[in-house]
Design a protein around this motif. Structure first.
Motif, PDB file in Angstrom:
ATOM      1  N   THR A 177       0.844  -1.188   0.000  1.00 25.29           N
ATOM      2  CA  THR A 177       0.000   0.000   0.000  1.00 25.29           C
ATOM      3  C   THR A 177       0.885   1.246   0.000  1.00 25.29           C
ATOM      4  O   THR A 177       1.588   1.513   0.967  1.00 25.29           O
ATOM      5  N   GLY A 178       0.869   1.992  -1.095  1.00 29.23           N
ATOM      6  CA  GLY A 178       1.701   3.181  -1.203  1.00 29.23           C
ATOM      7  C   GLY A 178       3.112   2.918  -1.674  1.00 29.23           C
ATOM      8  O   GLY A 178       3.884   3.868  -1.844  1.00 29.23           O
ATOM      9  N   GLY A 179       3.480   1.639  -1.837  1.00 35.83           N
ATOM     10  CA  GLY A 179       4.820   1.317  -2.291  1.00 35.83           C
ATOM     11  C   GLY A 179       5.754   0.954  -1.148  1.00 35.83           C
ATOM     12  O   GLY A 179       5.420   1.100   0.031  1.00 35.83           O
ATOM     13  N   PRO A 180       6.962   0.472  -1.468  1.00 37.74           N
ATOM     14  CA  PRO A 180       7.905  -0.004  -0.452  1.00 37.74           C
ATOM     15  C   PRO A 180       8.267   1.035   0.607  1.00 37.74           C
ATOM     16  O   PRO A 180       8.372   0.714   1.789  1.00 37.74           O
ATOM     17  N   GLU A 181       8.461   2.278   0.193  1.00 33.52           N
ATOM     18  CA  GLU A 181       8.873   3.302   1.163  1.00 33.52           C
ATOM     19  C   GLU A 181       7.786   3.562   2.199  1.00 33.52           C
ATOM     20  O   GLU A 181       8.061   3.660   3.405  1.00 33.52           O
ATOM     21  N   VAL A 182       6.540   3.664   1.736  1.00 30.70           N
ATOM     22  CA  VAL A 182       5.420   3.888   2.655  1.00 30.70           C
ATOM     23  C   VAL A 182       5.245   2.686   3.579  1.00 30.70           C
ATOM     24  O   VAL A 182       5.038   2.834   4.794  1.00 30.70           O
ATOM     25  N   MET A 183       5.364   1.480   3.029  1.00 34.13           N
ATOM     26  CA  MET A 183       5.181   0.286   3.855  1.00 34.13           C
ATOM     27  C   MET A 183       6.318   0.120   4.850  1.00 34.13           C
ATOM     28  O   MET A 183       6.102  -0.323   5.989  1.00 34.13           O
ATOM     29  N   CYS A 184       7.533   0.470   4.458  1.00 28.87           N
ATOM     30  CA  CYS A 184       8.663   0.389   5.389  1.00 28.87           C
ATOM     31  C   CYS A 184       8.426   1.316   6.574  1.00 28.87           C
ATOM     32  O   CYS A 184       8.608   0.927   7.733  1.00 28.87           O
ATOM     33  N   ALA A 185       8.001   2.547   6.290  1.00 30.25           N
ATOM     34  CA  ALA A 185       7.719   3.499   7.366  1.00 30.25           C
ATOM     35  C   ALA A 185       6.549   3.016   8.228  1.00 30.25           C
ATOM     36  O   ALA A 185       6.553   3.201   9.455  1.00 30.25           O
ATOM     37  N   ALA A 264      -1.296 -16.500  16.647  1.00 28.45           N
ATOM     38  CA  ALA A 264      -0.382 -15.453  16.196  1.00 28.45           C
ATOM     39  C   ALA A 264       0.977 -15.577  16.873  1.00 28.45           C
ATOM     40  O   ALA A 264       1.137 -16.244  17.906  1.00 28.45           O
ATOM     41  N   LEU A 265       1.960 -14.914  16.273  1.00 31.23           N
ATOM     42  CA  LEU A 265       3.277 -14.822  16.892  1.00 31.23           C
ATOM     43  C   LEU A 265       3.165 -14.050  18.199  1.00 31.23           C
ATOM     44  O   LEU A 265       2.267 -13.218  18.370  1.00 31.23           O
ATOM     45  N   SER A 266       4.078 -14.311  19.127  1.00 26.52           N
ATOM     46  CA  SER A 266       4.083 -13.556  20.370  1.00 26.52           C
ATOM     47  C   SER A 266       4.401 -12.093  20.065  1.00 26.52           C
ATOM     48  O   SER A 266       4.905 -11.767  18.974  1.00 26.52           O
ATOM     49  N   PRO A 267       4.127 -11.176  20.983  1.00 26.87           N
ATOM     50  CA  PRO A 267       4.472  -9.771  20.725  1.00 26.87           C
ATOM     51  C   PRO A 267       5.938  -9.557  20.365  1.00 26.87           C
ATOM     52  O   PRO A 267       6.241  -8.806  19.429  1.00 26.87           O
ATOM     53  N   ASP A 268       6.842 -10.196  21.064  1.00 25.80           N
ATOM     54  CA  ASP A 268       8.275 -10.044  20.751  1.00 25.80           C
ATOM     55  C   ASP A 268       8.599 -10.629  19.380  1.00 25.80           C
ATOM     56  O   ASP A 268       9.340 -10.018  18.589  1.00 25.80           O
ATOM     57  N   GLU A 269       8.063 -11.803  19.101  1.00 25.72           N
ATOM     58  CA  GLU A 269       8.303 -12.423  17.791  1.00 25.72           C
ATOM     59  C   GLU A 269       7.703 -11.571  16.674  1.00 25.72           C
ATOM     60  O   GLU A 269       8.284 -11.466  15.582  1.00 25.72           O
ATOM     61  N   SER A 270       6.562 -10.947  16.954  1.00 26.61           N
ATOM     62  CA  SER A 270       5.910 -10.109  15.946  1.00 26.61           C
ATOM     63  C   SER A 270       6.764  -8.887  15.618  1.00 26.61           C
ATOM     64  O   SER A 270       6.914  -8.517  14.448  1.00 26.61           O
ATOM     65  N   VAL A 271       7.327  -8.258  16.645  1.00 26.34           N
ATOM     66  CA  VAL A 271       8.196  -7.100  16.422  1.00 26.34           C
ATOM     67  C   VAL A 271       9.423  -7.517  15.604  1.00 26.34           C
ATOM     68  O   VAL A 271       9.828  -6.816  14.661  1.00 26.34           O
ATOM     69  N   GLN A 272       9.998  -8.645  15.923  1.00 26.95           N
ATOM     70  CA  GLN A 272      11.158  -9.130  15.175  1.00 26.95           C
ATOM     71  C   GLN A 272      10.793  -9.403  13.716  1.00 26.95           C
ATOM     72  O   GLN A 272      11.552  -9.083  12.796  1.00 26.95           O
ATOM     73  N   HIS A 273       9.616  -9.976  13.518  1.00 25.16           N
ATOM     74  CA  HIS A 273       9.174 -10.289  12.159  1.00 25.16           C
ATOM     75  C   HIS A 273       8.933  -9.017  11.359  1.00 25.16           C
ATOM     76  O   HIS A 273       9.339  -8.918  10.194  1.00 25.16           O
ATOM     77  N   MET A 274       8.300  -8.026  11.969  1.00 21.60           N
ATOM     78  CA  MET A 274       8.056  -6.765  11.275  1.00 21.60           C
ATOM     79  C   MET A 274       9.360  -6.036  10.971  1.00 21.60           C
ATOM     80  O   MET A 274       9.514  -5.418   9.910  1.00 21.60           O
ATOM     81  N   ALA A 275      10.312  -6.120  11.885  1.00 19.90           N
ATOM     82  CA  ALA A 275      11.624  -5.497  11.648  1.00 19.90           C
ATOM     83  C   ALA A 275      12.326  -6.151  10.469  1.00 19.90           C
ATOM     84  O   ALA A 275      12.953  -5.465   9.639  1.00 19.90           O
ATOM     85  N   ALA A 276      12.217  -7.472  10.370  1.00 16.78           N
ATOM     86  CA  ALA A 276      12.844  -8.175   9.245  1.00 16.78           C
ATOM     87  C   ALA A 276      12.188  -7.783   7.926  1.00 16.78           C
ATOM     88  O   ALA A 276      12.874  -7.584   6.909  1.00 16.78           O
ATOM     89  N   LEU A 277      10.862  -7.644   7.921  1.00 15.60           N
ATOM     90  CA  LEU A 277      10.166  -7.226   6.712  1.00 15.60           C
ATOM     91  C   LEU A 277      10.564  -5.800   6.314  1.00 15.60           C
ATOM     92  O   LEU A 277      10.756  -5.502   5.124  1.00 15.60           O
ATOM     93  N   ALA A 278      10.694  -4.929   7.302  1.00 19.76           N
ATOM     94  CA  ALA A 278      11.108  -3.552   7.017  1.00 19.76           C
ATOM     95  C   ALA A 278      12.521  -3.511   6.443  1.00 19.76           C
ATOM     96  O   ALA A 278      12.804  -2.746   5.506  1.00 19.76           O
ATOM     97  N   ASP A 279      13.407  -4.333   6.970  1.00 16.93           N
ATOM     98  CA  ASP A 279      14.788  -4.386   6.456  1.00 16.93           C
ATOM     99  C   ASP A 279      14.803  -4.870   5.022  1.00 16.93           C
ATOM    100  O   ASP A 279      15.596  -4.364   4.190  1.00 16.93           O
ATOM    101  N   GLN A 280      13.951  -5.819   4.701  1.00 17.10           N
ATOM    102  CA  GLN A 280      13.895  -6.307   3.315  1.00 17.10           C
ATOM    103  C   GLN A 280      13.456  -5.195   2.351  1.00 17.10           C
ATOM    104  O   GLN A 280      13.952  -5.100   1.230  1.00 17.10           O
ATOM    105  N   LEU A 281      12.546  -4.349   2.801  1.00 18.45           N
ATOM    106  CA  LEU A 281      12.055  -3.272   1.940  1.00 18.45           C
ATOM    107  C   LEU A 281      13.090  -2.183   1.726  1.00 18.45           C
ATOM    108  O   LEU A 281      13.033  -1.438   0.744  1.00 18.45           O
ATOM    109  N   LYS A 282      14.037  -2.072   2.626  1.00 18.63           N
ATOM    110  CA  LYS A 282      15.074  -1.040   2.510  1.00 18.63           C
ATOM    111  C   LYS A 282      16.175  -1.434   1.545  1.00 18.63           C
ATOM    112  O   LYS A 282      16.969  -0.610   1.106  1.00 18.63           O
ATOM    113  N   ARG A 283      16.255  -2.702   1.212  1.00 18.29           N
ATOM    114  CA  ARG A 283      17.338  -3.182   0.331  1.00 18.29           C
ATOM    115  C   ARG A 283      17.097  -2.778  -1.113  1.00 18.29           C
ATOM    116  O   ARG A 283      15.993  -2.683  -1.574  1.00 18.29           O
TER     117      ARG A 283
END
Length: 283
Positions: A177-185, A264-283
């Motif tokens: 939604t909005g492209g990689p930059e918007v989704m990363c943010a 669902a993933l635990s809260p900590d696991e969810s944060v880690q997963h979202m961080a990994a997805l954000a890092d992928q979008l920055k590449r």
């Protein structure tokens, strides 16, 4: 806890209905005594009114023989307070339901979202992109709706905020939604908000496959601090808003929510997963 006129109006509606039942009158009989249209009592008891008129409430209390001073004054105070206007009244062109007012009065908000980031956690850029995807093309309309949503989100950071528990289907995190930059943010924003003590974010991974909420779609459960205000389930469609409040409906959706939260993933696991997805979008 922030006052919510809509919550108080709902409580007043329930109290008036209970008083009528205790008096042994039907809605039609009560209306006849007061020389009202028969549908007026029904609308009041269903909370299908906007601003209760104090003289109407006094008339009903007289009819129902509520002579106890403190009880009568409490109901009249409830009627007066339910006439107040909150900030959301300035955005009646944006909000088609009373959801923001109910959110303002809630002690806990539980939400499951299948396709989108929940509105209370969206960035301005994500909201704007979502609206454009929904064919809202007028920049002025988009700006006003974005501002309304950002104002609505202030309940999360206010003093004595509600507990917000969110389960987001992973599919919503992969939709660009909005492209990689918007989704990363947006992902970074979710991570930041999840650090608040009153906010819990969990990701329901795609690997789970089918799950109990698939057939019904997104929904919210709103709980309130007073036992006089039963919980509510809210669902939004393209054309309408659906409120559910019977005990069976509440049990059903509370069970569904508990099940998807458990998958669902635990809260900590969810944060880690979202961080990994954000890092992928920055590449």
């Amino acid at each position: 806890m922030t006052s919510s006129p809509t919550v108080k109006r709902r409580r007043l509606s329930a109290a008036l209905r209970q008083l009528r039942i205790e008096t042994g009158l039907t809605a039609a009989e009560a209306a006849k005594h007061l020389d009202w249209d028969p549908s007026k009592i029904t609308r009041m008891e269903r909370n299908e009114w906007k601003r209760p008129a104090p003289h109407d409430i006094r008339g009903l209390l007289d009819l129902y023989q509520v002579t106890d001073g403190p009880r009568r004054e409490a109901l009249m105070t409830l009627a007066r307070e339910s006439r107040q206007r909150g900030w959301w009244a300035d955005y009646q062109d944006v909000f088609r339901s009373s959801l923001p007012d109910f959110e303002a009065g809630a002690s806990m908000i539980r939400t499951y979202e299948a396709l989108l980031i929940p509105g209370l956690l969206q960035t301005a850029a994500y909201t704007a992109a979502m609206l454009r995807g929904g064919q809202v093309l007028d920049p002025a309309v988009i700006e006003r709706r974005v501002q309304a949503r950002l104002t609505r989100q202030q309940i999360i950071s206010r003093e004595d905020p509600p507990a917000l528990v969110v389960v987001i289907d992973e599919a919503a995190l992969h939709r660009m939604t909005g492209g990689p930059e918007v989704m990363c943010a947006q992902l970074r924003h979710l991570i930041d908000v999840a650090a608040r003590p009153n906010v819990t974010v969990q990701v329901l991974p795609l690997s789970v496959g089918s799950h109990p909420a698939m057939t019904g779609g997104a929904f919210l459960i709103l709980d309130f601090p007073s036992p006089d205000d039963p919980s509510l389930v809210y669902m939004e469609t393209a054309t309408d808003d659906l409120w559910l409040e019977t005990p069976e409906e509440l049990r059903r959706y509370t069970l569904i929510y508990s099940q998807v939260q458990g998958l669902a993933l635990s809260p900590d696991e969810s944060v880690q997963h979202m961080a990994a997805l954000a890092d992928q979008l920055k590449r």
